[in-house]
Design an enzyme around this catalytic site. Structure first.
Site, PDB file in Angstrom:
ATOM      1  CG  HIS A  39       1.181   5.354   4.214  1.00  0.00           C
ATOM      2  ND1 HIS A  39       0.439   5.251   5.367  1.00  0.00           N
ATOM      3  CD2 HIS A  39       1.951   4.237   4.174  1.00  0.00           C
ATOM      4  CE1 HIS A  39       0.757   4.132   6.009  1.00  0.00           C
ATOM      5  NE2 HIS A  39       1.673   3.496   5.297  1.00  0.00           N
ATOM      6  CG  HIS A  64      -0.195  -0.090   2.523  1.00  0.00           C
ATOM      7  ND1 HIS A  64       0.248  -1.296   3.014  1.00  0.00           N
ATOM      8  CD2 HIS A  64       0.189   0.849   3.416  1.00  0.00           C
ATOM      9  CE1 HIS A  64       0.883  -1.093   4.160  1.00  0.00           C
ATOM     10  NE2 HIS A  64       0.863   0.202   4.423  1.00  0.00           N
TER      11      HIS A  64
HETATM   12  P1  AMP Z   1       2.360   0.501   7.177  1.00  0.00           P
HETATM   13  O1  AMP Z   1       2.975   0.736   8.505  1.00  0.00           O
HETATM   14  O2  AMP Z   1       2.990   1.245   6.054  1.00  0.00           O
HETATM   15  O3  AMP Z   1       2.267  -0.995   6.923  1.00  0.00           O
HETATM   16  O4  AMP Z   1       0.885   1.080   7.264  1.00  0.00           O
HETATM   17  C1  AMP Z   1      -0.239   0.351   7.637  1.00  0.00           C
HETATM   18  C2  AMP Z   1      -1.332   1.340   7.894  1.00  0.00           C
HETATM   19  O5  AMP Z   1      -2.568   0.654   7.946  1.00  0.00           O
HETATM   20  C3  AMP Z   1      -1.192   2.111   9.214  1.00  0.00           C
HETATM   21  O6  AMP Z   1      -1.105   3.507   8.938  1.00  0.00           O
HETATM   22  C4  AMP Z   1      -2.465   1.746   9.985  1.00  0.00           C
HETATM   23  O7  AMP Z   1      -2.993   2.826  10.704  1.00  0.00           O
HETATM   24  C5  AMP Z   1      -3.407   1.310   8.871  1.00  0.00           C
HETATM   25  N1  AMP Z   1      -4.444   0.378   9.247  1.00  0.00           N
HETATM   26  C6  AMP Z   1      -4.344  -0.687  10.086  1.00  0.00           C
HETATM   27  N2  AMP Z   1      -5.528  -1.341  10.143  1.00  0.00           N
HETATM   28  C7  AMP Z   1      -6.384  -0.672   9.321  1.00  0.00           C
HETATM   29  C8  AMP Z   1      -7.745  -0.863   8.950  1.00  0.00           C
HETATM   30  N3  AMP Z   1      -8.486  -1.874   9.439  1.00  0.00           N
HETATM   31  N4  AMP Z   1      -8.303   0.028   8.086  1.00  0.00           N
HETATM   32  C9  AMP Z   1      -7.572   1.055   7.587  1.00  0.00           C
HETATM   33  N5  AMP Z   1      -6.277   1.260   7.899  1.00  0.00           N
HETATM   34  C10 AMP Z   1      -5.690   0.422   8.747  1.00  0.00           C
END
Ligand code: AMP
Ligand code: ZN
Length: 140
Positions: free
Chosen positions: A103, A101
């Site tokens: 950001h 993903h």
């Molecule tokens: P990363 O650290 O780049 O893997 O980012 C993962 C992101 O997913 C974090 O910013 C979390 O806040 C977000 N996240 C975790 N669970 C969910 C969820 N159920 N829906 C939307 N975002 C989420």
């Protein structure tokens, strides 16, 4: 992390809720549940690829196209003064969800550069912001 237990695979299968901004053939964009800033959006592959090493280049190209589209809509909807575009690979880089993903984090002066928020946003707040961004998307 297997696809069965992956949070983003669960969202893709409709087993967990999300606040969607838009979709394309191979991506879904939805708001981060723990936003680092207002409008924090994730551009996520529909299929499970753990990181930049696994994602096929043509899917990465679609992530870029969608990021560009959503960035423009965020700018129209939220008028941030800056925009952080981040993508983390592996725990040492800060990755916490091991499903590819991107950001997109709107930034305002003096707000710091956190990548992860600590507070879960309310469903009402997220649905309002998702609708506001979606309303500014250019037509495809
Ligand atoms: P990363 O650290 O780049 O893997 O980012 C993962 C992101 O997913 C974090 O910013 C979390 O806040 C977000 N996240 C975790 N669970 C969910 C969820 N159920 N829906 C939307 N975002 C989420
Ligand atoms: Zn997954």
């Amino acid at each position: 992390m297997s696809e069965v237990n992956c949070i983003f695979c669960k969202i893709m299968r409709g087993e967990l809720p999300s606040h969607r901004v838009c979709e394309s053939e191979r991506t879904v964009s939805f708001l981060d549940l723990f936003p680092a800033a207002l409008g924090h959006t994730l551009i996520v592959t529909r299929d499970h690829y753990e990181n930049i090493y696994e994602i096929p280049p043509e899917v990465l190209a679609e992530i870029a196209t969608e990021s560009h589209r959503v960035a423009g809509a965020q700018r129209e909807a939220l008028r941030p003064e800056g925009l952080g575009v981040y993508q983390l690979n592996g725990a040492p880089a800060g990755q916490t969800v091991f499903h590819y993903h991107m950001h997109l984090i709107p930034r305002m002066p003096g707000q710091g550069l956190e990548l992860h928020g600590r507070k879960e946003a309310s469903s009402e707040e997220l649905s309002g912001i998702a609708a506001k961004i979606a309303a500014k998307l250019p037509s495809t």
